[in-house]
Design a protein around this motif. Structure first.
Motif, short mmCIF file in Angstrom:
data_model
loop_
_atom_site.label_atom_id
_atom_site.label_comp_id
_atom_site.label_asym_id
_atom_site.label_seq_id
_atom_site.Cartn_x
_atom_site.Cartn_y
_atom_site.Cartn_z
N UNK A 178 0.86 -1.33 -0.05
CA UNK A 178 -0.12 0.08 -0.23
C UNK A 178 0.87 0.88 0.17
N UNK A 179 0.06 2.18 -0.47
CA UNK A 179 0.97 3.63 -0.72
C UNK A 179 -0.19 4.45 -1.33
N UNK A 180 0.79 5.78 -0.68
CA UNK A 180 -0.59 7.34 -1.44
C UNK A 180 -0.76 7.13 -2.41
N UNK A 181 -1.63 7.34 -3.97
CA UNK A 181 -1.35 8.45 -4.84
C UNK A 181 -2.22 9.59 -4.46
N UNK A 182 -2.04 10.47 -5.33
CA UNK A 182 -2.71 11.39 -5.56
C UNK A 182 -4.23 11.44 -6.42
N UNK A 183 -5.28 11.99 -5.86
CA UNK A 183 -6.05 12.23 -6.69
C UNK A 183 -7.57 12.85 -6.78
N UNK A 184 -8.76 12.94 -6.58
CA UNK A 184 -9.81 13.68 -5.12
C UNK A 184 -11.49 13.43 -5.99
N UNK A 185 -11.04 11.95 -6.89
CA UNK A 185 -12.46 11.47 -7.16
C UNK A 185 -13.00 10.63 -7.90
N UNK A 186 -13.95 9.48 -7.77
CA UNK A 186 -14.63 8.59 -8.46
C UNK A 186 -13.34 8.80 -10.08
N UNK A 187 -13.71 9.23 -10.50
CA UNK A 187 -12.92 9.21 -12.03
C UNK A 187 -11.54 9.28 -12.04
N UNK A 188 -10.74 9.28 -11.25
CA UNK A 188 -9.71 9.31 -10.53
C UNK A 188 -9.10 7.82 -9.97
#
Length: 116
Positions: free
Chosen positions: A26-36
């Motif tokens: 597991x790691x962090x990935x930037x995004x904001x929405x369900x499309x992301x």
């Protein structure tokens, strides 16, 4: 000669068993929405050897199950960066980032605010 064959067979067997077919990461990935979410998960699943990918919109945590014998985390991360999403320590290229939908521009504070 027979000893060499036995040793070689043992080494090959050891290497193939040492690779975890259900490795978890597991790691962090930037995004904001369900499309992301869809874009990130598809980039992971398209990576040969990835069995499961689940990205959480609120926490930005990506959880993977993958076969270490078929892929590496570096390969998965490259595919995520290629679709325009930043990792915690690596930014996607400007060209890749600019290809994401305008509502997915997670680097823009105004867009982030719209998704809260």
């Amino acid at each position: 000669m027979k000893k060499i064959l036995v040793i070689a067979t043992f080494l090959i067997a050891t290497v193939s068993f040492a690779q975890n077919k259900n490795a978890k990461a597991s790691f962090e990935v930037d995004g904001v929405c369900m499309m992301c979410k869809d874009r990130i998960e598809k980039a992971c699943i398209k990576t040969k050897g990835v069995k499961s990918a689940n990205w959480n919109v609120q926490t930005h945590e990506l959880r993977l199950i993958y076969n270490e014998g078929k892929t590496s985390l570096d390969d998965v991360k490259k595919n995520i960066l290629a679709v325009g999403h930043d990792l915690k320590d690596i930014k996607a290229s400007d060209e890749a980032y600019n290809s994401v939908h305008p509502c997915c521009k997670y680097r823009d504070e105004e867009v982030k605010g719209d998704h809260k």
